[in-house]
Design an enzyme around this catalytic site. Structure first.
Site, PDB file in Angstrom:
ATOM      1  N   TRP A  58       0.815  -1.204   0.000  1.00 26.39           N
ATOM      2  CA  TRP A  58       0.000   0.000   0.000  1.00 26.39           C
ATOM      3  C   TRP A  58       0.856   1.263   0.000  1.00 26.39           C
ATOM      4  CZ3 TRP A  58      -3.734   2.041  -1.993  1.00 26.39           C
ATOM      5  CH2 TRP A  58      -4.601   2.981  -1.438  1.00 26.39           C
ATOM      6  N   LYS A  74      -5.152   0.621   8.395  1.00 22.27           N
ATOM      7  CA  LYS A  74      -6.542   0.340   8.767  1.00 22.27           C
ATOM      8  C   LYS A  74      -6.558  -0.598   9.962  1.00 22.27           C
ATOM      9  CE  LYS A  74      -8.190   0.919   4.003  1.00 22.27           C
ATOM     10  NZ  LYS A  74      -8.892   0.300   2.855  1.00 22.27           N
ATOM     11  N   GLY A 118     -10.457   3.782   2.029  1.00 22.74           N
ATOM     12  CA  GLY A 118     -11.539   3.514   1.087  1.00 22.74           C
ATOM     13  C   GLY A 118     -11.303   2.202   0.370  1.00 22.74           C
ATOM     14  N   ALA A 153      -4.003  -2.281  -3.077  1.00 21.77           N
ATOM     15  CA  ALA A 153      -2.703  -1.795  -3.533  1.00 21.77           C
ATOM     16  C   ALA A 153      -2.363  -2.339  -4.916  1.00 21.77           C
ATOM     17  CB  ALA A 153      -1.620  -2.192  -2.528  1.00 21.77           C
ATOM     18  N   LYS A 155     -14.319  -3.553   8.605  1.00 19.09           N
ATOM     19  CA  LYS A 155     -14.645  -4.348   7.418  1.00 19.09           C
ATOM     20  C   LYS A 155     -13.686  -5.517   7.278  1.00 19.09           C
ATOM     21  CE  LYS A 155     -11.065  -2.549   5.015  1.00 19.09           C
ATOM     22  NZ  LYS A 155      -9.972  -3.232   4.317  1.00 19.09           N
ATOM     23  N   ASP A 208     -15.742  -0.096   1.014  1.00 16.72           N
ATOM     24  CA  ASP A 208     -14.595  -0.852   1.506  1.00 16.72           C
ATOM     25  C   ASP A 208     -14.996  -2.284   1.851  1.00 16.72           C
ATOM     26  OD1 ASP A 208     -11.923  -1.065   2.046  1.00 16.72           O
ATOM     27  OD2 ASP A 208     -11.879   0.448   3.617  1.00 16.72           O
ATOM     28  N   THR A 252     -13.315  -5.729   0.037  1.00 16.85           N
ATOM     29  CA  THR A 252     -12.521  -6.597   0.898  1.00 16.85           C
ATOM     30  C   THR A 252     -13.145  -7.982   1.060  1.00 16.85           C
ATOM     31  OG1 THR A 252     -11.946  -4.591   2.115  1.00 16.85           O
ATOM     32  CG2 THR A 252     -11.270  -6.651   3.088  1.00 16.85           C
ATOM     33  N   ARG A 255      -6.063  -9.927   1.930  1.00 19.08           N
ATOM     34  CA  ARG A 255      -5.402 -10.892   2.817  1.00 19.08           C
ATOM     35  C   ARG A 255      -6.387 -11.437   3.846  1.00 19.08           C
ATOM     36  NH1 ARG A 255      -1.384  -6.747   2.505  1.00 19.08           N
ATOM     37  NH2 ARG A 255      -1.931  -5.949   4.555  1.00 19.08           N
ATOM     38  N   ASN A 256      -7.299 -10.575   4.307  1.00 14.72           N
ATOM     39  CA  ASN A 256      -8.291 -11.015   5.286  1.00 14.72           C
ATOM     40  C   ASN A 256      -9.200 -12.083   4.692  1.00 14.72           C
ATOM     41  OD1 ASN A 256      -7.943  -8.933   7.635  1.00 14.72           O
ATOM     42  ND2 ASN A 256      -7.883  -7.729   5.758  1.00 14.72           N
ATOM     43  N   GLU A 287      -4.996  -7.715   9.132  1.00 14.55           N
ATOM     44  CA  GLU A 287      -5.481  -6.748  10.118  1.00 14.55           C
ATOM     45  C   GLU A 287      -6.766  -7.200  10.809  1.00 14.55           C
ATOM     46  OE1 GLU A 287      -3.886  -4.338  11.240  1.00 14.55           O
ATOM     47  OE2 GLU A 287      -2.598  -3.428   9.724  1.00 14.55           O
TER      48      GLU A 287
END
Length: 335
Positions: A11, A103, A132, A136, A187, A240, A244, A251-252, A277
């Site tokens: 990012w 985030k 937002g 990346a 999120k 967002d 996601t 990654r989440n 995260e």
């Protein structure tokens, strides 16, 4: 303008490229000499494969590169935001605009990241949150994207808007820092849950259920903390959440898929190979919910799976068998 981006993850690197494209004088700081040397040798970030880094982008592992800059972008993982800001305090000049792009919610204090940054920096340094629906991998390749610059300082938010905005990267301003940060952080928890659902073999219906009800509880907590209702219907809320929960860039989401397939949560996070995260946000969001008396059943279920060893199928059963409710008995206050 002279800008230093602190954090050479995917990012931070993508944002540095946007700034460079806009004609700014940009330095990209790496936490370790090893990371710096690898990126410098290949002129490519392994987290943005196939995206060359122009020679005009200055690479460094010396944080003093931030001295005399007009703007500093904090792009470290959430767990390193406060310590990085503390080190930065003795380097930057008063009045430097600091842009927080991580985030999450700070572990231990349950504070928003901009709060942690503000506590560590000189009061004369305005803090702007930039968040937002922006992966990346796509920003780095110049795909059209939109984001929000949120700050209590309108001039600082507008400066950041002008700094980053171009015909492929649209920036909106907002005064709702609380809403923007809560949406951006939580999120990730819902994205983990959506990934777990996918990993268990469920379909679009289940994912849509988790996303919609997840947005309701994100908004519920955000408003309780002082955020604006309308923010959660915007880019840092539903926008967002969509990007996601539905993308393999997340990654989440990918970590959630592994957990749904039977991988232990800690091992799933390890296999992703970068910061997940949502794993940490589930803990801090739950603490905030308990502190403020806010009902967040999906977040509670996520915590049980991630930290208490509950099987995902049992967590889903507990969610599906909750007492009957009217859909809008609480959500109507937010939308």
């Amino acid at each position: 303008m002279r800008v230093c981006v602190l954090g050479s993850g995917g990012w931070g690197t993508a944002l540095a490229l946007v700034l460079l494209e806009n004609g700014h004088d940009v330095s990209l700081w790496s936490f370790s000499e090893e990371e710096y040397a690898s990126i410098a040798a290949h002129r490519e970030n392994p987290m943005l494969k196939g995206v060359p880094l122009p020679e005009t982008l200055r690479l460094t592992y010396d944080m003093n590169a931030a001295a005399d800059c007009d703007v500093v972008v904090l792009a470290t993982p959430s767990f390193a935001v406060r310590t990085t800001a503390r080190k930065l305090r003795d380097i930057i000049k008063p009045g430097t605009v600091v842009v927080s792009v991580a985030k999450g919610i700070e572990d231990g204090t349950s504070k928003r990241l901009s709060e942690a940054v503000g506590e560590e920096l000189d009061a004369s340094c305005p803090v702007v949150v930039l968040c937002g629906p922006t992966h990346a991998e796509e920003v780095g390749r110049g795909l059209p994207s939109a984001i929000v610059a949120a700050s209590k300082n309108q001039k600082a938010a507008e400066l950041v808007q002008d700094l980053f905005m171009n015909n492929r990267f649209r920036v909106y301003t907002s005064s709702d820092v609380v809403g923007a940060e809560i949406g951006a952080a939580l999120k990730n928890v819902i994205a983990l849950c959506a990934g777990i659902s996918d990993g268990m073999g469920f379909g679009d219906n289940t994912r849509a259920m988790l996303m919609t009800r997840g947005l309701t509880e994100i908004a519920r907590l955000g408003v309780a903390l002082g955020g604006k209702q309308s923010t959660f219907a915007g880019l840092t809320g539903v926008g967002d959440l969509i990007v996601t929960c539905t993308s393999m860039h997340s990654r989440n989401h990918r970590a959630g898929i592994l957990i749904g397939q039977g991988v232990e949560p800690q091992e799933a996070v390890k296999q992703i190979g970068a910061v997940v995260e949502g794993f940490y946000a589930a803990k801090t969001a739950r603490a905030l919910a308990h502190k403020h008396g806010v009902e967040m059943p999906i977040t509670e279920a996520a915590y049980s799976v991630l930290y208490e060893g509950m099987a995902p199928k049992d967590a889903l059963t507990s969610l599906m068998s909750r007492n009957k409710k009217h859909e809008t008995e609480d959500a109507w206050r937010f939308f």
